[in-house]
Design an enzyme around this catalytic site. Structure first.
Site, PDB file in Angstrom:
ATOM      1  N   ARG A 160       0.842  -1.210   0.000  1.00 31.30           N
ATOM      2  CA  ARG A 160       0.000   0.000   0.000  1.00 31.30           C
ATOM      3  C   ARG A 160       0.865   1.243   0.000  1.00 31.30           C
ATOM      4  O   ARG A 160       2.006   1.229   0.469  1.00 31.30           O
ATOM      5  CB  ARG A 160      -0.945   0.004   1.191  1.00 31.30           C
ATOM      6  CG  ARG A 160      -0.299  -0.059   2.565  1.00 31.30           C
ATOM      7  CD  ARG A 160       0.195   1.270   3.098  1.00 31.30           C
ATOM      8  NE  ARG A 160       0.442   1.231   4.535  1.00 31.30           N
ATOM      9  CZ  ARG A 160       1.116   2.157   5.194  1.00 31.30           C
ATOM     10  NH1 ARG A 160       1.675   3.160   4.562  1.00 31.30           N
ATOM     11  NH2 ARG A 160       1.288   2.061   6.500  1.00 31.30           N
ATOM     12  N   GLU A 259      -6.616   7.610   7.306  1.00 26.80           N
ATOM     13  CA  GLU A 259      -5.530   8.446   7.819  1.00 26.80           C
ATOM     14  C   GLU A 259      -4.969   9.390   6.783  1.00 26.80           C
ATOM     15  O   GLU A 259      -4.328  10.378   7.102  1.00 26.80           O
ATOM     16  CB  GLU A 259      -4.377   7.558   8.251  1.00 26.80           C
ATOM     17  CG  GLU A 259      -4.437   7.143   9.649  1.00 26.80           C
ATOM     18  CD  GLU A 259      -3.365   6.126   9.843  1.00 26.80           C
ATOM     19  OE1 GLU A 259      -3.711   4.923   9.769  1.00 26.80           O
ATOM     20  OE2 GLU A 259      -2.213   6.503  10.003  1.00 26.80           O
ATOM     21  N   ARG A 263      -5.476   5.686   0.548  1.00 25.05           N
ATOM     22  CA  ARG A 263      -4.507   4.603   0.673  1.00 25.05           C
ATOM     23  C   ARG A 263      -4.776   3.709  -0.525  1.00 25.05           C
ATOM     24  O   ARG A 263      -5.894   3.201  -0.673  1.00 25.05           O
ATOM     25  CB  ARG A 263      -4.699   3.825   1.977  1.00 25.05           C
ATOM     26  CG  ARG A 263      -4.227   4.558   3.227  1.00 25.05           C
ATOM     27  CD  ARG A 263      -2.703   4.550   3.335  1.00 25.05           C
ATOM     28  NE  ARG A 263      -2.189   5.340   4.444  1.00 25.05           N
ATOM     29  CZ  ARG A 263      -1.870   4.845   5.636  1.00 25.05           C
ATOM     30  NH1 ARG A 263      -2.036   3.560   5.894  1.00 25.05           N
ATOM     31  NH2 ARG A 263      -1.373   5.619   6.579  1.00 25.05           N
ATOM     32  N   CYS A 311       0.909  11.590   8.650  1.00 20.48           N
ATOM     33  CA  CYS A 311       1.870  11.211   9.681  1.00 20.48           C
ATOM     34  C   CYS A 311       3.281  11.333   9.135  1.00 20.48           C
ATOM     35  O   CYS A 311       3.603  10.734   8.108  1.00 20.48           O
ATOM     36  CB  CYS A 311       1.627   9.781  10.145  1.00 20.48           C
ATOM     37  SG  CYS A 311       2.703   9.344  11.516  1.00 20.48           S
ATOM     38  N   THR A 313       5.870   9.958   9.916  1.00 21.69           N
ATOM     39  CA  THR A 313       6.583   8.683   9.823  1.00 21.69           C
ATOM     40  C   THR A 313       6.282   7.993   8.490  1.00 21.69           C
ATOM     41  O   THR A 313       6.972   7.066   8.102  1.00 21.69           O
ATOM     42  CB  THR A 313       6.214   7.715  10.968  1.00 21.69           C
ATOM     43  OG1 THR A 313       4.835   7.348  10.843  1.00 21.69           O
ATOM     44  CG2 THR A 313       6.453   8.335  12.317  1.00 21.69           C
ATOM     45  N   ARG A 320       4.121   0.454   2.349  1.00 21.11           N
ATOM     46  CA  ARG A 320       4.389  -0.715   3.186  1.00 21.11           C
ATOM     47  C   ARG A 320       4.100  -1.944   2.346  1.00 21.11           C
ATOM     48  O   ARG A 320       2.970  -2.157   1.904  1.00 21.11           O
ATOM     49  CB  ARG A 320       3.523  -0.700   4.443  1.00 21.11           C
ATOM     50  CG  ARG A 320       4.024  -1.676   5.513  1.00 21.11           C
ATOM     51  CD  ARG A 320       3.290  -1.495   6.834  1.00 21.11           C
ATOM     52  NE  ARG A 320       2.021  -2.185   6.857  1.00 21.11           N
ATOM     53  CZ  ARG A 320       1.856  -3.475   7.189  1.00 21.11           C
ATOM     54  NH1 ARG A 320       2.906  -4.210   7.517  1.00 21.11           N
ATOM     55  NH2 ARG A 320       0.657  -4.021   7.188  1.00 21.11           N
ATOM     56  N   ARG A 350       4.670  -7.562  12.274  1.00 17.90           N
ATOM     57  CA  ARG A 350       3.388  -7.199  12.892  1.00 17.90           C
ATOM     58  C   ARG A 350       2.567  -8.460  13.046  1.00 17.90           C
ATOM     59  O   ARG A 350       2.885  -9.493  12.480  1.00 17.90           O
ATOM     60  CB  ARG A 350       2.580  -6.271  11.982  1.00 17.90           C
ATOM     61  CG  ARG A 350       3.064  -4.859  11.900  1.00 17.90           C
ATOM     62  CD  ARG A 350       2.116  -4.007  11.076  1.00 17.90           C
ATOM     63  NE  ARG A 350       2.659  -2.657  10.944  1.00 17.90           N
ATOM     64  CZ  ARG A 350       2.049  -1.641  10.344  1.00 17.90           C
ATOM     65  NH1 ARG A 350       0.861  -1.823   9.797  1.00 17.90           N
ATOM     66  NH2 ARG A 350       2.603  -0.451  10.277  1.00 17.90           N
ATOM     67  N   GLU A 355      -2.083  -3.789  12.373  1.00 18.87           N
ATOM     68  CA  GLU A 355      -1.442  -3.141  13.499  1.00 18.87           C
ATOM     69  C   GLU A 355      -2.288  -3.204  14.756  1.00 18.87           C
ATOM     70  O   GLU A 355      -1.791  -3.285  15.853  1.00 18.87           O
ATOM     71  CB  GLU A 355      -1.234  -1.683  13.137  1.00 18.87           C
ATOM     72  CG  GLU A 355       0.175  -1.272  13.281  1.00 18.87           C
ATOM     73  CD  GLU A 355       0.356   0.135  12.811  1.00 18.87           C
ATOM     74  OE1 GLU A 355      -0.528   0.649  12.102  1.00 18.87           O
ATOM     75  OE2 GLU A 355       1.388   0.697  13.159  1.00 18.87           O
TER      76      GLU A 355
HETATM   77  P1  ADP Z   1      -1.349  -0.572   6.851  1.00 26.26           P
HETATM   78  O1  ADP Z   1      -1.004   0.435   7.896  1.00 26.26           O
HETATM   79  O2  ADP Z   1      -0.216  -0.873   5.958  1.00 26.26           O
HETATM   80  O3  ADP Z   1      -2.611  -0.266   6.125  1.00 26.26           O
HETATM   81  P2  ADP Z   1      -2.327  -2.426   8.864  1.00 26.26           P
HETATM   82  O4  ADP Z   1      -1.335  -3.121   9.720  1.00 26.26           O
HETATM   83  O5  ADP Z   1      -3.120  -1.302   9.441  1.00 26.26           O
HETATM   84  O6  ADP Z   1      -1.550  -1.953   7.576  1.00 26.26           O
HETATM   85  O7  ADP Z   1      -3.293  -3.508   8.230  1.00 26.26           O
HETATM   86  C1  ADP Z   1      -4.380  -3.177   7.438  1.00 26.26           C
HETATM   87  C2  ADP Z   1      -5.076  -4.449   6.965  1.00 26.26           C
HETATM   88  O8  ADP Z   1      -4.305  -5.068   5.939  1.00 26.26           O
HETATM   89  C3  ADP Z   1      -5.253  -5.505   8.053  1.00 26.26           C
HETATM   90  O9  ADP Z   1      -6.497  -6.121   7.885  1.00 26.26           O
HETATM   91  C4  ADP Z   1      -4.148  -6.490   7.741  1.00 26.26           C
HETATM   92  O10 ADP Z   1      -4.440  -7.796   8.184  1.00 26.26           O
HETATM   93  C5  ADP Z   1      -4.117  -6.443   6.243  1.00 26.26           C
HETATM   94  N1  ADP Z   1      -2.845  -6.890   5.678  1.00 26.26           N
HETATM   95  C6  ADP Z   1      -1.634  -6.315   5.820  1.00 26.26           C
HETATM   96  N2  ADP Z   1      -0.692  -7.018   5.158  1.00 26.26           N
HETATM   97  C7  ADP Z   1      -1.320  -8.070   4.577  1.00 26.26           C
HETATM   98  C8  ADP Z   1      -0.900  -9.182   3.753  1.00 26.26           C
HETATM   99  N3  ADP Z   1       0.361  -9.324   3.368  1.00 26.26           N
HETATM  100  N4  ADP Z   1      -1.851 -10.058   3.377  1.00 26.26           N
HETATM  101  C9  ADP Z   1      -3.142  -9.926   3.749  1.00 26.26           C
HETATM  102  N5  ADP Z   1      -3.593  -8.919   4.501  1.00 26.26           N
HETATM  103  C10 ADP Z   1      -2.704  -7.991   4.918  1.00 26.26           C
HETATM  104 MG    MG Z   2      -2.685   0.989   9.001  1.00 22.21          MG
END
Ligand code: ADP
Ligand code: MG
Length: 431
Positions: A160, A259, A263, A311, A313, A320, A350, A355
């Site tokens: 993302r 946020e 995204r 943010c 950061t 990510r 994570r 998160e």
């Molecule tokens: P971000 O901040 O990158 O959006 P989060 O940790 O807030 O990530 O996660 C957002 C959603 O994306 C959650 O439901 C998480 O389980 C999902 N997610 C993150 N990485 C993966 C992945 N590699 N495969 C499947 N789902 C993912």
């Molecule tokens: Mg997130």
């Protein structure tokens, strides 16, 4: 919880060290005057404004380090033109909570300029960049070398980025009207996507609860209720103006007004990172072109800070790239060991429910740790190489802990009970 992007870890050695010096260098730069006329203010803006030097509960935060009384006195009365954001609003999390590492958000692009006395040194320290650093973006998938090895037990891959448009506030400061304007613009721009990216926008405020829950469980949709995001002002008027676009295959999606204004996400089952990255690159390009055709506007991009995010950061790539991967050997070795190994590999572990969701079994979410100072191609490469390395090490650790295939189920169960849960209030690195 703790789904905030204010980071509890300093970046690798390059991070911590670089900064005192460079910080001093830039902190002499006066904030440039904003050319924009003052926008009408929301009543809350006036109410929350305070010129008294606040007591910062996060005493070890970067905010506590750089928002000195002197700096405060210079900046406290400033209101940004785009949405009347103030330094008091920007540092609300550091003032309110005692656990922030970074503790600051931008309410609009102007915030980075007008409160640069604070943002510049924090960004340099957090990301480990110099005052002269320039950000390069590179989404050319052909430059990525190799991919995750077929033997690595990867469930799914997701990449993302965040994107925002200038002239509208960022989530912590955006006005109700600007938020709705962004949603309208996005609904129209996204409806023009074609081919495998074509899909539909689903506003959060009239989504069926069952559908919403399913989208969350399938890892497609965000949730509300994070205390950091609430205090930062990002859940005002929830759920109005928020929603998710996804293509038919649910491999490409855009979160609207969470946020960040956007995204942009590419994801699929399995470990074909290149395919996911290629779709993301194509999606970003098409979304930007469609927004441009619709409104004449482009994504906010700063020479030094790359793509602007709410943010600090997240600035730079805002990217990510993650996989959900089984690492039973590392699980047996312990979360602390995995964390420090990831640190060495410029990765971040994570839990698989995101998160805010915590850990399940022996499956981890492994992603690039850095956002700024590296191109997207470089960060994807770091993730691919690092995951291959972790897998090789995992095989060794499985031997060390006398695990073999037949024991796997057994270990899975033991792990579930002993796995440390992500704590409610613990802060996380870049969101
Ligand atoms: P971000 O901040 O990158 O959006 P989060 O940790 O807030 O990530 O996660 C957002 C959603 O994306 C959650 O439901 C998480 O389980 C999902 N997610 C993150 N990485 C993966 C992945 N590699 N495969 C499947 N789902 C993912
Ligand atoms: Mg997130």
């Amino acid at each position: 919880m703790g789904n905030a992007c204010s980071g509890n870890e300093l970046p690798a050695e390059e991070g911590g060290a670089a900064t005192q010096e460079t910080a001093v260098k830039t902190s002499g730069t006066p904030p440039p005057a904003s050319p924009k006329p003052s926008a009408p203010k929301e009543p809350e803006v006036e109410r929350e404004r305070s010129v008294e030097f606040p007591q910062i509960k996060s005493t070890h935060s970067l905010v506590a380090k750089y928002v000195t009384k002197d700096v405060w006195n210079q900046l406290a009365a400033i209101e940004t033109a785009t949405c009347g954001f103030t330094l008091a609003k920007a540092i609300a999390c550091a003032v309110e909570f005692d656990n922030q590492h970074c503790g600051i958000y931008a309410g609009d692009w102007d915030s980075y300029r007008q409160f640069s006395l604070v943002f510049d040194p924090i960004i340099m320290e957090y990301h480990g960049i110099s005052a002269e650093a320039k950000h390069t973006s590179d989404l050319d998938v052909d430059k990525v070398v190799g991919d995750i090895e077929p033997a690595v037990p990867v469930h799914s891959t997701r990449i993302r980025v965040g994107r925002n448009i200038d002239g509208f506030g960022l989530s912590p400061g955006i006005t109700k009207k600007q938020r709705l304007d962004i949603e309208k613009l996005m609904m129209s721009a996204l409806s023009k996507l074609s081919g495998d990216l074509a899909g539909k926008y689903y506003p959060l405020d009239n989504m069926d609860e069952k559908d919403r829950k399913q989208l969350v469980d399938d890892h497609f949709l965000f949730v509300s209720g994070d205390p950091n995001l609430q205090v930062a002002g990002m859940e005002r008027d929830w759920p109005e103006g928020r929603g998710i676009f996804h293509n038919e295959a649910k491999t490409f999606m855009v979160w609207v007004n969470k946020e960040d204004q956007m995204r942009i996400i590419s994801m699929q089952k399995g470990g074909d990172v290149k395919e996911v990255f290629a779709r993301l690159a194509k999606g970003i390009k098409e979304v930007e072109a469609s927004i441009k055709a619709e409104s004449g506007k482009e994504f906010a991009f700063d020479e030094r800070y790359g793509y602007i995010h709410s943010c600090p950061t997240n600035i730079g790539t805002g990217m990510r790239a993650s996989v959900h991967v089984d690492l039973p050997g590392w699980a047996a070795e312990g979360l602390e060991a995995l964390k420090s190994r990831c640190e060495e590999l410029s990765l971040q572990p994570r839990g698989t429910r995101g998160e805010s969701g915590g850990q399940t079994g022996v499956t981890y979410d492994i992603s690039n740790k850095h956002r700024l100072g590296y191109s997207e191609v470089q960060l994807v490469q770091v993730m691919i190489d690092g995951v291959n390395t972790l897998y090789q090490e995992d095989l060794e650790l499985q031997k060390k802990h006398n695990m073999n295939k037949d024991d796997d189920d057994q270990n899975d169960h033991e792990q579930k009970d002993s796995e440390p849960k992500e704590s409610e209030n613990e802060e996380k690195p870049a969101e």
